[in-house]
Design a protein around this motif. Structure first.
Motif, PDB file in Angstrom:
ATOM      1  N   MET A   1       0.859  -1.246   0.133  1.00  0.00           N
ATOM      2  CA  MET A   1      -0.024   0.049  -0.042  1.00  0.00           C
ATOM      3  C   MET A   1       0.983   1.180  -0.193  1.00  0.00           C
ATOM      4  N   ALA A   2       0.735   1.986  -0.960  1.00  0.00           N
ATOM      5  CA  ALA A   2       1.628   3.408  -0.976  1.00  0.00           C
ATOM      6  C   ALA A   2       1.082   4.444  -0.047  1.00  0.00           C
ATOM      7  N   VAL A   3       1.942   4.824   0.214  1.00  0.00           N
ATOM      8  CA  VAL A   3       1.619   6.154   1.442  1.00  0.00           C
ATOM      9  C   VAL A   3       1.757   7.398   0.625  1.00  0.00           C
ATOM     10  N   ARG A   4       0.616   8.281   0.524  1.00  0.00           N
ATOM     11  CA  ARG A   4       0.867   9.628  -0.030  1.00  0.00           C
ATOM     12  C   ARG A   4       1.461  10.737   0.962  1.00  0.00           C
ATOM     13  N   VAL A   5       2.359  11.131   0.448  1.00  0.00           N
ATOM     14  CA  VAL A   5       3.137  12.282   1.059  1.00  0.00           C
ATOM     15  C   VAL A   5       2.582  13.704   0.693  1.00  0.00           C
ATOM     16  N   ARG A   6       1.967  14.357   1.781  1.00  0.00           N
ATOM     17  CA  ARG A   6       1.464  15.553   1.387  1.00  0.00           C
ATOM     18  C   ARG A   6       2.659  16.833   0.886  1.00  0.00           C
ATOM     19  N   ARG A   7       2.707  17.395  -0.225  1.00  0.00           N
ATOM     20  CA  ARG A   7       3.417  18.184  -0.617  1.00  0.00           C
ATOM     21  C   ARG A   7       3.416  19.661  -0.156  1.00  0.00           C
ATOM     22  N   LEU A   8       4.515  20.051   0.291  1.00  0.00           N
ATOM     23  CA  LEU A   8       4.086  21.342   1.089  1.00  0.00           C
ATOM     24  C   LEU A   8       4.227  22.578   0.119  1.00  0.00           C
ATOM     25  N   ARG A   9       3.450  23.402   0.326  1.00  0.00           N
ATOM     26  CA  ARG A   9       3.159  24.450  -0.674  1.00  0.00           C
ATOM     27  C   ARG A   9       4.448  25.293  -0.659  1.00  0.00           C
ATOM     28  N   GLU A  10       4.670  25.822  -1.847  1.00  0.00           N
ATOM     29  CA  GLU A  10       5.654  26.650  -2.055  1.00  0.00           C
ATOM     30  C   GLU A  10       5.075  28.135  -2.349  1.00  0.00           C
ATOM     31  N   PHE A  11       5.714  28.970  -1.761  1.00  0.00           N
ATOM     32  CA  PHE A  11       5.508  30.410  -2.070  1.00  0.00           C
ATOM     33  C   PHE A  11       6.499  31.123  -2.777  1.00  0.00           C
ATOM     34  N   LYS A  12       6.429  31.899  -3.906  1.00  0.00           N
ATOM     35  CA  LYS A  12       7.484  32.670  -4.337  1.00  0.00           C
ATOM     36  C   LYS A  12       7.737  33.950  -3.793  1.00  0.00           C
ATOM     37  N   THR A  13       8.991  34.300  -3.805  1.00  0.00           N
ATOM     38  CA  THR A  13       9.323  35.789  -2.998  1.00  0.00           C
ATOM     39  C   THR A  13       8.533  37.093  -3.818  1.00  0.00           C
ATOM     40  N   ARG A  14       7.773  37.655  -3.091  1.00  0.00           N
ATOM     41  CA  ARG A  14       6.937  38.909  -3.577  1.00  0.00           C
ATOM     42  C   ARG A  14       7.999  40.041  -3.467  1.00  0.00           C
ATOM     43  N   ARG A  15       7.839  40.977  -4.470  1.00  0.00           N
ATOM     44  CA  ARG A  15       8.769  42.187  -4.483  1.00  0.00           C
ATOM     45  C   ARG A  15       7.866  43.282  -3.844  1.00  0.00           C
ATOM     46  N   ASP A  16       8.411  44.424  -3.276  1.00  0.00           N
ATOM     47  CA  ASP A  16       7.854  45.546  -2.793  1.00  0.00           C
ATOM     48  C   ASP A  16       8.045  46.708  -3.906  1.00  0.00           C
ATOM     49  N   PHE A  17       7.255  46.757  -5.039  1.00  0.00           N
ATOM     50  CA  PHE A  17       7.528  47.336  -6.090  1.00  0.00           C
ATOM     51  C   PHE A  17       7.166  48.996  -5.763  1.00  0.00           C
ATOM     52  N   LEU A  18       6.572  49.309  -4.869  1.00  0.00           N
ATOM     53  CA  LEU A  18       6.448  50.968  -4.375  1.00  0.00           C
ATOM     54  C   LEU A  18       7.885  51.391  -3.863  1.00  0.00           C
ATOM     55  N   VAL A  19       8.593  50.401  -3.185  1.00  0.00           N
ATOM     56  CA  VAL A  19       9.821  50.814  -2.787  1.00  0.00           C
ATOM     57  C   VAL A  19      11.043  50.494  -3.689  1.00  0.00           C
ATOM     58  N   GLU A  20      10.760  49.447  -4.492  1.00  0.00           N
ATOM     59  CA  GLU A  20      11.908  49.197  -5.529  1.00  0.00           C
ATOM     60  C   GLU A  20      11.773  50.290  -6.670  1.00  0.00           C
ATOM     61  N   TYR A  21      10.747  50.701  -7.183  1.00  0.00           N
ATOM     62  CA  TYR A  21      10.966  51.816  -8.280  1.00  0.00           C
ATOM     63  C   TYR A  21      10.592  53.190  -7.771  1.00  0.00           C
ATOM     64  N   LYS A  22      11.294  54.140  -8.555  1.00  0.00           N
ATOM     65  CA  LYS A  22      10.976  55.505  -8.369  1.00  0.00           C
ATOM     66  C   LYS A  22       9.731  56.003  -9.226  1.00  0.00           C
ATOM     67  N   ASN A  23       9.485  57.018  -9.028  1.00  0.00           N
ATOM     68  CA  ASN A  23       8.145  57.587  -9.724  1.00  0.00           C
ATOM     69  C   ASN A  23       8.171  57.430 -11.404  1.00  0.00           C
ATOM     70  N   ASP A  24       9.307  57.867 -11.870  1.00  0.00           N
ATOM     71  CA  ASP A  24       9.490  57.735 -13.430  1.00  0.00           C
ATOM     72  C   ASP A  24       9.378  56.213 -13.871  1.00  0.00           C
ATOM     73  N   GLU A  25       9.905  55.210 -12.940  1.00  0.00           N
ATOM     74  CA  GLU A  25       9.827  53.878 -13.482  1.00  0.00           C
ATOM     75  C   GLU A  25       8.551  53.389 -13.148  1.00  0.00           C
ATOM     76  N   LEU A  26       7.763  53.880 -12.032  1.00  0.00           N
ATOM     77  CA  LEU A  26       6.417  53.423 -11.996  1.00  0.00           C
ATOM     78  C   LEU A  26       5.716  53.747 -13.201  1.00  0.00           C
ATOM     79  N   ILE A  27       5.611  54.967 -13.552  1.00  0.00           N
ATOM     80  CA  ILE A  27       5.042  55.437 -14.667  1.00  0.00           C
ATOM     81  C   ILE A  27       5.196  54.601 -15.694  1.00  0.00           C
ATOM     82  N   ARG A  28       6.350  54.431 -16.141  1.00  0.00           N
ATOM     83  CA  ARG A  28       6.820  53.713 -17.437  1.00  0.00           C
ATOM     84  C   ARG A  28       6.302  52.173 -17.364  1.00  0.00           C
ATOM     85  N   ARG A  29       6.117  51.782 -16.307  1.00  0.00           N
ATOM     86  CA  ARG A  29       5.712  50.152 -15.965  1.00  0.00           C
ATOM     87  C   ARG A  29       4.199  50.073 -15.666  1.00  0.00           C
TER      88      ARG A  29
END
Length: 168
Positions: free
Chosen positions: A1-29
């Protein structure tokens, strides 16, 4: 009888775009500066906030940013998900949710008004003519369309997409 192993959820790293970009880059993106993004977010925050007990939920700022980036660039949802550290499915859900909230009549009526009477329409036409020297038009815009199968190159505008020019 096979045992099912529960896979752990993986979360990607989220970026803080408001800190990362200045206004001119925010407008561009995102086609908005930080003040505009914060204004729109504050306007609908109460409608976009996820229940606090949700695991790794997306805050209102991130939902607005995902939607603005998608609208500003037309990038595939998978690419937008990679940019923000979320899945394609999450991008899809967020864009639909955010656009539903932003298109609520109470929100739209704060910023868009259409002339109700013939006199009001005529007044707007005269004002537009005085401003732009173009008679009989209140405003115009390019509406994105699917590329036509014939004469495709004839329908590409200066921003390199296929629109129909509409006037009111």
């Amino acid at each position: 009888m096979a045992v099912r192993v529960r896979r752990l959820r993986e979360f990607k790293t989220r970026r803080d775009f408001l800190v990362e970009y200045k206004n001119d880059e925010l407008i561009r993106r995102y086609r908005m500066d930080m003040g505009g993004i914060v204004f729109v977010t504050d306007l609908v925050r109460h409608l976009l906030t996820s229940p606090p007990k949700r695991n790794f939920s997306i805050d209102a700022e991130m939902k607005i940013a995902i939607t603005l980036r998608f609208l500003a660039t037309g990038k595939m949802q998978l690419c937008s998900g990679d940019d923000f550290g979320v899945s394609q499915l999450t991008v899809s859900r967020v864009v639909v949710e955010t656009l539903d909230v932003l298109s609520d009549p109470h929100i739209v009526q704060r910023f868009v008004s259409m002339p109700i009477s013939q006199q009001e329409t005529q007044r707007h036409k005269r004002q537009f003519h005085a401003l732009a020297g173009f008679p009989g038009v209140i405003d115009g815009t390019h509406v994105r369309i699917l590329a036509p199968s014939q004469d495709e190159a004839e329908f590409v505008n200066r921003k390199n997409y296929h629109p129909i020019n509409t006037e009111l």
